[in-house]
Design an enzyme around this catalytic site. Sequence first.
Site: not given
Length: 293
Positions: A38-39
């Site tokens: 995930d970012p």
Amino acid sequence: MTGIIPLKKGENITSFFAVNKLRRILGEKKCGHTGTLDPNATGVLPVAAGGATRFIELLPTHKKAYKATFKTGVCTDTLDIWGTVVSENYMAVEFSLVQATASEFLGEITQLPPMYSAIKKDGVRLYELARQGVEVERTPRKCEIYSLSVGDLGNGEFSLECECSSGTYIRTLISDIGERLGCGATMTSLERTYACGINLSECYTLEEISEFKEKGALDKIVIELDKLLSDYPEVHVTENQAKRFSNGGSLMRERVKGLGEKGLYRVYGDGRFLGLGELDETDLKVKRVYNNV
């Protein structure tokens, strides 16, 4: 170049962006990561470059490890602190109870994939639907928690270290622990510390990799592909067999020494890794040929 780049992904960038940035640094057209982060997550992101990209789907990914932090008493739509708060139930929770509750998740468990995930439903990623306010039915998935420990950070915040099977959502694990505690919980940070046989200590940031590139020393950090395929048994073939295999030809089972049960094998000829072969009842067929260019 061909091989695996042990990238340490930074915060606030997507895995896609990180790989594109790395591709430009390397000057390599073909690059692909072995599992999305995930970012807001950081840590181990193995990136295959050149001919190694053809082996991504065959890399053993059955074990991963993470470090995370979480906060009790709050739940969000994304199951992490970057989402919208949907409920709050702040209450004193004894650390011993958190420990005991977390231990209940050891072994094989079932998780409901979060809506904010990259899983596809009818060809559309769930997070795209979630951003439109659409929630769809998801199929629960089995995963396994090999080890799990929590630490007390104070003020209702805790640390978590977890070794688990591929496909495990740490956000969901924390949310499920919070639900069982009766107060809810949400993840506040996530770092992947192990994936595809690579430890975080072996990884380099984009900036560090760029420095190695400028010094002409990329060979010092590139991991040979076959090292990440070490879960598969190896066999060594003759010079003629190596030529045949490298040209896509099958090898007769009885003529290859060292074969055992059916499945994938690392094939070597004259000390060189040639690729992966798949053994059936009669032949060792080519699964992937390795082109080290």
